[in-house]
Design an enzyme around this catalytic site. Structure first.
Site, PDB file in Angstrom:
ATOM      1  N   HIS A 141       0.837  -1.207   0.000  1.00  0.00           N
ATOM      2  CA  HIS A 141       0.000   0.000   0.000  1.00  0.00           C
ATOM      3  C   HIS A 141       0.870   1.254   0.000  1.00  0.00           C
ATOM      4  O   HIS A 141       0.618   2.195  -0.773  1.00  0.00           O
ATOM      5  CB  HIS A 141      -0.909  -0.007   1.224  1.00  0.00           C
ATOM      6  CG  HIS A 141      -1.610   1.290   1.460  1.00  0.00           C
ATOM      7  ND1 HIS A 141      -2.820   1.609   0.881  1.00  0.00           N
ATOM      8  CD2 HIS A 141      -1.250   2.375   2.207  1.00  0.00           C
ATOM      9  CE1 HIS A 141      -3.180   2.816   1.260  1.00  0.00           C
ATOM     10  NE2 HIS A 141      -2.259   3.304   2.069  1.00  0.00           N
ATOM     11  N   GLU A 142       1.899   1.277   0.853  1.00  0.00           N
ATOM     12  CA  GLU A 142       2.797   2.430   0.882  1.00  0.00           C
ATOM     13  C   GLU A 142       3.539   2.590  -0.436  1.00  0.00           C
ATOM     14  O   GLU A 142       3.781   3.706  -0.910  1.00  0.00           O
ATOM     15  CB  GLU A 142       3.782   2.292   2.048  1.00  0.00           C
ATOM     16  CG  GLU A 142       3.141   2.256   3.421  1.00  0.00           C
ATOM     17  CD  GLU A 142       2.342   3.505   3.721  1.00  0.00           C
ATOM     18  OE1 GLU A 142       2.714   4.589   3.231  1.00  0.00           O
ATOM     19  OE2 GLU A 142       1.323   3.404   4.444  1.00  0.00           O
ATOM     20  N   ASP A 159      -4.509   1.384  -2.219  1.00  0.00           N
ATOM     21  CA  ASP A 159      -5.108   0.087  -1.913  1.00  0.00           C
ATOM     22  C   ASP A 159      -5.230  -0.761  -3.173  1.00  0.00           C
ATOM     23  O   ASP A 159      -4.953  -1.974  -3.157  1.00  0.00           O
ATOM     24  CB  ASP A 159      -6.491   0.271  -1.282  1.00  0.00           C
ATOM     25  CG  ASP A 159      -6.424   0.634   0.190  1.00  0.00           C
ATOM     26  OD1 ASP A 159      -5.318   0.587   0.772  1.00  0.00           O
ATOM     27  OD2 ASP A 159      -7.476   0.983   0.764  1.00  0.00           O
TER      28      ASP A 159
END
Length: 415
Positions: free
Chosen positions: A278-279, A360
């Site tokens: 996600h990061e 996401d």
């Protein structure tokens, strides 16, 4: 001297406070109304007791925030129309022989007063709310040591920078705002670059990730995503709080991946990999660059506006001052501008939530949507994040989508 700007300022300041309090009140009432029942889809993963604890924790934080907002508003009124800033400016004349030093003393005095007002709320948050709900692990000694370090660092870095800003304002004529913006932008980039190696270690310990299996999974993910970093580090977040998190820090070759030790203890390897993916989605979608660019553009616009106001006597008089100076203009502008820009907060929140959805989606394509959803549920539970925020409060403030919408999005469902 009261003028039209005085009434505009009071309307903006009072309106923003009333809006904050109204939104906070809506938020607490909504959360308490849904305290006894979990949202659909969470009953099998989060106990009712944890949901109720999150509700009580959020309400406690929100109520403290309401008191803080009132105190901040009263401080602004005291410094402006109450004559506090004018008094500090006159006092600074007795302590400095030059306009540059006088301006620096003024800004330092305002920072000291502001810090003194915010300190009780910081103490109440750390040793009151956070401690009552079992999150705080900061000792009073560590708290005040951090305060001393951050204050000293702020003086060491901020004083020379402010002197340069005031000097540019005094010699660069009508385009001083452009030169100040260039200085601030360059300094901001430099600060991001040196933060991981020079500043962050002053407050926390960082150790290379020791878990060989997890490290291999992360290295493979980084290679798939084309991301290069200086290393993967574990931070001793547990020395201050039991909250878990993960983040990227640095710029260019100084980029680091940082996991809180608390997060590594709670999540499985596939969940940790999903959180990192996600990061990485933020990196891949250039969200950080976009946000920095937007921040630079807004700061240029604000400095341009200040450049138009700096010689306007009505600006000072409308805020309760009889004196004019570069330092006073700087303090006044950035003290009162949030009251006028607060209604625009939802736009920033909306952009941030869109970025979260995009990150996401990237994570779901790289690893597993199920693993990310599982990790998020654990983080919601362990961090006592409410599952039932007031929709309007959430739309106004929240940088991340509400839990129900975010999990539904990952599962391809409609909340």
């Amino acid at each position: 001297m009261t003028n039209a700007f005085t009434y505009a300022f009071l309307l903006a300041l009072g309106g923003s406070l009333l809006l904050r309090l109204w939104l906070a009140r809506r938020h607490t009432r909504h959360i308490l109304r849904h305290r006894q029942q979990l949202p659909a889809g969470f009953a099998d993963s989060i106990p009712l007791e944890a949901h109720q604890r999150a509700a009580d924790y959020t309400v406690a934080k929100t109520r403290l925030g309401m008191l803080n907002a009132v105190a901040d508003t009263l401080l602004i009124l005291a410094l402006t129309l109450g004559g506090g800033l004018q008094g500090l400016w006159q006092l600074s004349a007795n302590l400095a022989g030059s306009d540059l030093l006088r301006g620096l003393i003024l800004i330092g005095a305002v920072s000291l007063v502001s810090g003194a007002v915010s300190l009780p709320f910081s103490l109440a948050r750390t040793f009151g709310v956070e401690a009552r709900f079992g999150f705080n692990s900061t000792t009073p000694k560590l708290f005040f040591l951090d305060l001393i370090k951050s204050t000293t660092l702020g003086i060491m870095i901020g004083a020379p920078l402010l002197l340069l800003v005031l000097w540019l304002m005094s010699i660069m004529g009508s385009l001083w705002w452009l030169w100040v913006w260039l200085l601030w932008s360059g300094f901001s980039v430099l600060l991001v670059a040196v933060y991981p190696t020079l500043i962050a270690p002053l407050f926390n310990k960082f150790q290379p990730l020791q878990d060989a299996t997890l490290s291999q999974r992360i290295d493979a993910l980084l290679q798939r995503c084309g991301f290069k970093s200086q290393g993967i580090f574990v931070m001793d977040g547990s020395t201050r709080s039991s909250h878990g998190n993960a983040y990227f820090t640095g710029f260019g070759a100084s980029k680091r991946i940082v996991f809180f030790d608390t997060l590594l203890k709670r999540l499985e390897h596939d969940e940790i990999e999903a959180v990192l993916a996600h990061e990485l989605g933020h990196f891949h979608k250039r969200h950080v660059i976009k946000r920095i660019g937007l921040t630079f553009a807004l700061s240029l616009g604000f400095l341009f506006i200040l450049g138009r106001l700096i010689d306007a006597s009505w600006f000072y008089q409308g805020l309760g001052l009889t004196s004019q100076s570069n330092a006073l203009a700087l303090v006044l502008f950035f003290m009162v501008i949030p009251a006028f820009t607060f209604p625009l907060t939802p736009l920033s929140s909306l952009l941030s939530r869109r970025h979260e959805y995009e990150a996401d989606d990237f994570a779901a394509a790289q690893v597993s949507a199920e693993a990310l959803a599982s990790a998020l549920v654990k983080l919601y539970r362990d961090n006592a994040s409410t599952l039932t925020p007031d929709p309007l409060h959430s739309a106004f403030y929240d940088s991340h989508p509400p839990a129900t919408l975010r999990i539904a999005h990952l599962k391809g469902e409609h909340a």
